[in-house]
Scaffold this active site. Structure first.
Site, PDB file in Angstrom:
ATOM      1  N   ARG A   1       1.240  14.622  12.908  1.00 42.29           N
ATOM      2  CA  ARG A   1       1.549  14.536  11.396  1.00 42.29           C
ATOM      3  C   ARG A   1       1.444  15.701  10.735  1.00 42.29           C
ATOM      4  O   ARG A   1       0.775  16.065   9.625  1.00 42.29           O
ATOM      5  CB  ARG A   1       0.474  13.378  10.901  1.00 42.29           C
ATOM      6  CG  ARG A   1       0.425  12.192  11.556  1.00 42.29           C
ATOM      7  CD  ARG A   1      -0.244  10.964  10.869  1.00 42.29           C
ATOM      8  NE  ARG A   1       0.730  10.450   9.901  1.00 42.29           N
ATOM      9  CZ  ARG A   1       0.489   9.713   9.141  1.00 42.29           C
ATOM     10  NH1 ARG A   1      -0.697   9.227   9.340  1.00 42.29           N
ATOM     11  NH2 ARG A   1       1.323   8.864   8.155  1.00 42.29           N
TER      12      ARG A   1
ATOM     13  N   LYS B   1       0.847  -1.154   0.060  1.00 42.44           N
ATOM     14  CA  LYS B   1       0.029   0.023  -0.059  1.00 42.44           C
ATOM     15  C   LYS B   1       0.733   1.247   0.107  1.00 42.44           C
ATOM     16  O   LYS B   1       0.568   2.067  -0.726  1.00 42.44           O
ATOM     17  CB  LYS B   1      -0.919  -0.069   1.219  1.00 42.44           C
ATOM     18  CG  LYS B   1      -1.568   1.430   1.385  1.00 42.44           C
ATOM     19  CD  LYS B   1      -2.290   1.304   2.915  1.00 42.44           C
ATOM     20  CE  LYS B   1      -1.536   1.401   3.949  1.00 42.44           C
ATOM     21  NZ  LYS B   1      -1.157   2.786   4.671  1.00 42.44           N
ATOM     22  N   ASN B   2       1.752   1.548   0.932  1.00 46.94           N
ATOM     23  CA  ASN B   2       2.800   2.364   1.086  1.00 46.94           C
ATOM     24  C   ASN B   2       3.700   2.782  -0.171  1.00 46.94           C
ATOM     25  O   ASN B   2       4.142   3.922  -0.285  1.00 46.94           O
ATOM     26  CB  ASN B   2       3.327   2.559   2.510  1.00 46.94           C
ATOM     27  CG  ASN B   2       2.249   2.632   3.557  1.00 46.94           C
ATOM     28  OD1 ASN B   2       1.247   3.253   3.334  1.00 46.94           O
ATOM     29  ND2 ASN B   2       2.758   2.622   4.745  1.00 46.94           N
TER      30      ASN B   2
ATOM     31  N   CYS C   1      -4.661  13.340  12.865  1.00 43.81           N
ATOM     32  CA  CYS C   1      -4.763  11.751  12.568  1.00 43.81           C
ATOM     33  C   CYS C   1      -4.665  11.332  13.770  1.00 43.81           C
ATOM     34  O   CYS C   1      -3.883  11.702  14.813  1.00 43.81           O
ATOM     35  CB  CYS C   1      -3.936  11.472  11.544  1.00 43.81           C
ATOM     36  SG  CYS C   1      -3.427   9.758  11.606  1.00 43.81           S
TER      37      CYS C   1
ATOM     38  N   ARG D   1      -8.559  -0.014   5.008  1.00 49.30           N
ATOM     39  CA  ARG D   1      -7.751   1.025   4.366  1.00 49.30           C
ATOM     40  C   ARG D   1      -6.574   0.577   3.759  1.00 49.30           C
ATOM     41  O   ARG D   1      -5.914   0.965   2.897  1.00 49.30           O
ATOM     42  CB  ARG D   1      -7.551   2.256   5.280  1.00 49.30           C
ATOM     43  CG  ARG D   1      -8.978   2.941   5.624  1.00 49.30           C
ATOM     44  CD  ARG D   1      -8.538   3.980   6.311  1.00 49.30           C
ATOM     45  NE  ARG D   1      -7.620   5.027   5.632  1.00 49.30           N
ATOM     46  CZ  ARG D   1      -7.080   6.140   6.062  1.00 49.30           C
ATOM     47  NH1 ARG D   1      -7.392   6.761   7.374  1.00 49.30           N
ATOM     48  NH2 ARG D   1      -6.268   6.757   5.398  1.00 49.30           N
TER      49      ARG D   1
ATOM     50  N   ASP E   1       4.829   0.879  11.844  1.00 48.00           N
ATOM     51  CA  ASP E   1       3.672   0.081  11.601  1.00 48.00           C
ATOM     52  C   ASP E   1       3.550  -1.419  11.943  1.00 48.00           C
ATOM     53  O   ASP E   1       2.347  -1.825  11.699  1.00 48.00           O
ATOM     54  CB  ASP E   1       3.606   0.235  10.044  1.00 48.00           C
ATOM     55  CG  ASP E   1       3.460   1.814   9.394  1.00 48.00           C
ATOM     56  OD1 ASP E   1       3.182   2.615  10.231  1.00 48.00           O
ATOM     57  OD2 ASP E   1       3.956   1.876   7.951  1.00 48.00           O
TER      58      ASP E   1
HETATM   59  N1  EPU Z   1       7.071  14.555  10.531  1.00 46.86           N
HETATM   60  C1  EPU Z   1       7.393  15.948  10.610  1.00 46.86           C
HETATM   61  N2  EPU Z   1       6.993  16.768   9.871  1.00 46.86           N
HETATM   62  C2  EPU Z   1       6.824  16.486   8.568  1.00 46.86           C
HETATM   63  C3  EPU Z   1       6.563  15.054   7.948  1.00 46.86           C
HETATM   64  C4  EPU Z   1       6.740  14.273   9.176  1.00 46.86           C
HETATM   65  O1  EPU Z   1       7.833  16.342  11.869  1.00 46.86           O
HETATM   66  O2  EPU Z   1       6.730  17.119   7.468  1.00 46.86           O
HETATM   67  C5  EPU Z   1       7.369  13.625  11.530  1.00 46.86           C
HETATM   68  C6  EPU Z   1       6.036  12.748  11.759  1.00 46.86           C
HETATM   69  O3  EPU Z   1       5.200  13.485  12.667  1.00 46.86           O
HETATM   70  C7  EPU Z   1       6.658  11.431  12.151  1.00 46.86           C
HETATM   71  C8  EPU Z   1       8.021  11.177  11.584  1.00 46.86           C
HETATM   72  O4  EPU Z   1       8.423  12.530  11.011  1.00 46.86           O
HETATM   73  O5  EPU Z   1       6.995  11.584  13.797  1.00 46.86           O
HETATM   74  C9  EPU Z   1       7.963  10.426  10.473  1.00 46.86           C
HETATM   75  O6  EPU Z   1       6.601  10.646   9.559  1.00 46.86           O
HETATM   76  P1  EPU Z   1       6.891  10.383   7.867  1.00 46.86           P
HETATM   77  O7  EPU Z   1       6.584  11.553   7.478  1.00 46.86           O
HETATM   78  O8  EPU Z   1       7.934   9.425   7.860  1.00 46.86           O
HETATM   79  O9  EPU Z   1       5.285   9.491   7.962  1.00 46.86           O
HETATM   80  P2  EPU Z   1       4.395   9.538   6.400  1.00 46.86           P
HETATM   81  O10 EPU Z   1       5.662   9.564   5.348  1.00 46.86           O
HETATM   82  O11 EPU Z   1       3.536  10.461   6.583  1.00 46.86           O
HETATM   83  C10 EPU Z   1       4.694   7.061   5.994  1.00 46.86           C
HETATM   84  C11 EPU Z   1       3.531   5.959   6.240  1.00 46.86           C
HETATM   85  C12 EPU Z   1       3.015   5.479   7.367  1.00 46.86           C
HETATM   86  C13 EPU Z   1       4.226   5.356   8.220  1.00 46.86           C
HETATM   87  C14 EPU Z   1       5.318   6.327   8.523  1.00 46.86           C
HETATM   88  C15 EPU Z   1       6.395   5.953   9.222  1.00 46.86           C
HETATM   89  C16 EPU Z   1       2.815   6.096   3.916  1.00 46.86           C
HETATM   90  C17 EPU Z   1       1.520   6.357   3.065  1.00 46.86           C
HETATM   91  N3  EPU Z   1       2.552   5.989   5.144  1.00 46.86           N
HETATM   92  O12 EPU Z   1       3.862   8.096   6.540  1.00 46.86           O
HETATM   93  O13 EPU Z   1       2.127   4.466   7.344  1.00 46.86           O
HETATM   94  O14 EPU Z   1       3.711   5.045   9.635  1.00 46.86           O
HETATM   95  O15 EPU Z   1       5.720   6.645   7.220  1.00 46.86           O
HETATM   96  O16 EPU Z   1       7.237   4.850   8.711  1.00 46.86           O
HETATM   97  O17 EPU Z   1       3.855   5.759   3.398  1.00 46.86           O
HETATM   98  C18 EPU Z   1       0.361   3.007   7.769  1.00 46.86           C
HETATM   99  O18 EPU Z   1       0.554   2.356   6.695  1.00 46.86           O
HETATM  100  O19 EPU Z   1      -0.273   2.514   8.570  1.00 46.86           O
HETATM  101  C19 EPU Z   1       1.188   4.214   8.120  1.00 46.86           C
HETATM  102  C20 EPU Z   1       0.624   5.261   8.965  1.00 46.86           C
END
Ligand code: EPU
Length: 422
Positions: free
Chosen positions: A121, A22-23, A116, A401, A309
């Site tokens: 996030r 998915k991701n 969320c 989802r 995850d």
């Molecule tokens: N963060 C910031 N600022 C930003 C972006 C992120 O402070 O601009 C922080 C977040 O709050 C968090 C950390 O950085 O503490 C890492 O977040 P990341 O941005 O890596 O998360 P994401 O890219 O939004 C993806 C996955 C998530 C998974 C996270 C961490 C997808 C679609 N989603 O989210 O997957 O938990 O990376 O590995 O790829 C799930 O599948 O259940 C899921 C939530």
């Protein structure tokens, strides 16, 4: 709305096939905005999140066909550069259209995804990265407006934040930089296999990206990208979830097919330390219950560390593992909604400041519980597998989802699960 009734106590045997990730699919689908030509993407899981992404693309003017896991997309004529709140609020990953829209139109108007249940996030790092490439960002009326009046230009961008690298932030900057003038160097980049899959997809389209999978990614901008056929990598989190199902409820062993064992090595290492027999054979892993189960202390970290995850699912395993286990989530410290529901099933679990301390009990017992987010729902299903009695899990739309037919796959392994209208 639907609910699951999981009749606990059935043992699992046989094998299960893992779906495409998915991701990895979500940013790859968004990346089709970068070309006017047709893209064919195989093994896209049929889950609501990929449906939401396709709705966003169709709203932007993409032509989409979907059948048997294959998605054919042509973004020849786009209608605009807007992703409205109605669509974005359903899924946070919608923000990954920002990078490709900016690259294609020099503009992107995307609604902010908002809070969320797993934590705050923010998207500050995404915006910092895109600003580094020359975009101006303005937040107004709940929307972020990005504009690169003079086009995007390559630059050195540091993507590290206080919780480590950002996965979708790295994706966004990579997708914007592929069509920027000159060379971009991303430091502090996320190293997740899903980032590598996106880079492979973009390179097959004609991009010039080196170093994906390491914290330093170099991107030489090109003038245009073309259509491509691509097969998405296996879903390492779905695979990890089924490994935990085997560790909790296998009769002897279950086999989890169509996986990349390398992507799962941190998860299989922990399960082995907990006493579970695990063997790899090509793209299959077999797993069984531990003869003498022991708990573990785990801390989530960006890849190649233990994935956030998979944190909730491990809590389910530890709930009935003798002794004390400690699970710390440094990436999303508030991501413990499953704990309160598991307590209703008799788990001894206390959460303080992003750390769960779990004292294993002999057996959980069925209770009505509520799914709150994707991985928390998976943890409830896992907890229910070996619990005494029939557990009713409401709001299973959360699990739909991100898991393709999880109920049917578990039934194929011998579990007894009913999906009923709530
Ligand atoms: N963060 C910031 N600022 C930003 C972006 C992120 O402070 O601009 C922080 C977040 O709050 C968090 C950390 O950085 O503490 C890492 O977040 P990341 O941005 O890596 O998360 P994401 O890219 O939004 C993806 C996955 C998530 C998974 C996270 C961490 C997808 C679609 N989603 O989210 O997957 O938990 O990376 O590995 O790829 C799930 O599948 O259940 C899921 C939530």
């Amino acid at each position: 709305m639907e609910k699951f009734i999981v009749h606990g106590g059935k043992t699992l045997s046989g094998s299960v096939n893992i779906s495409g990730s998915k991701n990895a699919s979500l940013p790859i689908l968004a990346a089709t905005l970068l070309t006017r030509e047709q893209c064919v993407i195989r093994r896209v899981p049929d889950v609501s999140d990929t449906n939401y992404m396709l709705q966003i693309l169709q709203n932007l003017g993409a032509e989409v066909e979907r059948a048997s896991g294959n998605v054919v997309i042509r973004c020849e004529k786009l209608r605009g550069h807007e992703a409205p709140y109605d669509l974005v609020r359903k899924m946070r990953a919608s923000v990954c259209v920002m990078g490709p829209l900016l690259a294609r139109h020099n503009r992107a108007d995307v609604s902010l995804p908002g809070g969320c249940v797993i934590g705050d996030r923010p998207i500050d790092l995404h915006l910092r990265g895109l600003q580094g490439l020359g975009a101006e960002a303005r937040v107004e009326g709940g929307n972020v407006h990005l504009e690169a009046r003079y086009g995007l230009s390559g630059s050195e961008i540091d993507m590290s934040g206080k919780h480590g690298a950002t996965v979708l932030g790295t994706d966004n900057v990579m997708m914007a930089a592929v069509l920027a003038k000159g060379t971009t160097v991303i430091t502090g980049a996320a190293c997740e296999p899903e980032v590598v899959d996106l880079a492979n997809f973009l390179n097959a389209m004609g991009a010039k990206i080196r170093g994906a999978g390491t914290p330093r990614i170099e991107i030489e901008g090109v003038a245009e990208l073309g259509g491509v056929e691509h097969t998405v990598i296996p879903d390492r989190i779905e695979a990890g979830t089924f490994l935990v199902a085997g560790a909790i409820a296998a009769k002897d062993r279950i086999t989890v097919n169509r996986v990349d064992p390398e992507h799962l090595s941190v998860v299989t290492d922990v399960l082995r330390r907990c006493g579970c027999p695990i063997e790899a054979n090509g793209s299959s892993l077999t797993v069984g219950r531990a003869a003498k189960p022991v708990g573990a202390n785990i801390t989530t970290e960006p890849y190649p560390g233990f994935p956030t995850d998979m944190q909730a699912q491990m809590c389910s395993l530890f709930a009935t593992t003798p002794g004390t286990s400690v699970v710390r989530d440094t990436i999303f410290p508030q991501r413990f909604m499953h704990a309160a529901e598991m307590k209703r099933m008799g788990a001894d679990i206390e959460v303080t400041d992003g750390t769960a301390v779990i004292h294993g009990v002999e057996r959980l017992s069925a209770a009505p519980v509520m799914a709150s987010d994707l991985r928390a729902s998976a943890a409830l299903v896992l907890s229910a597998l070996a619990a005494k009695g029939s557990t009713e899990i409401s709001r299973v739309y959360h699990i739909d989802r991100g898991y393709e037919h999880i109920d049917e796959k578990l039934i194929g392994l011998g579990a007894e699960i009913e999906r009923l209208p709530a």
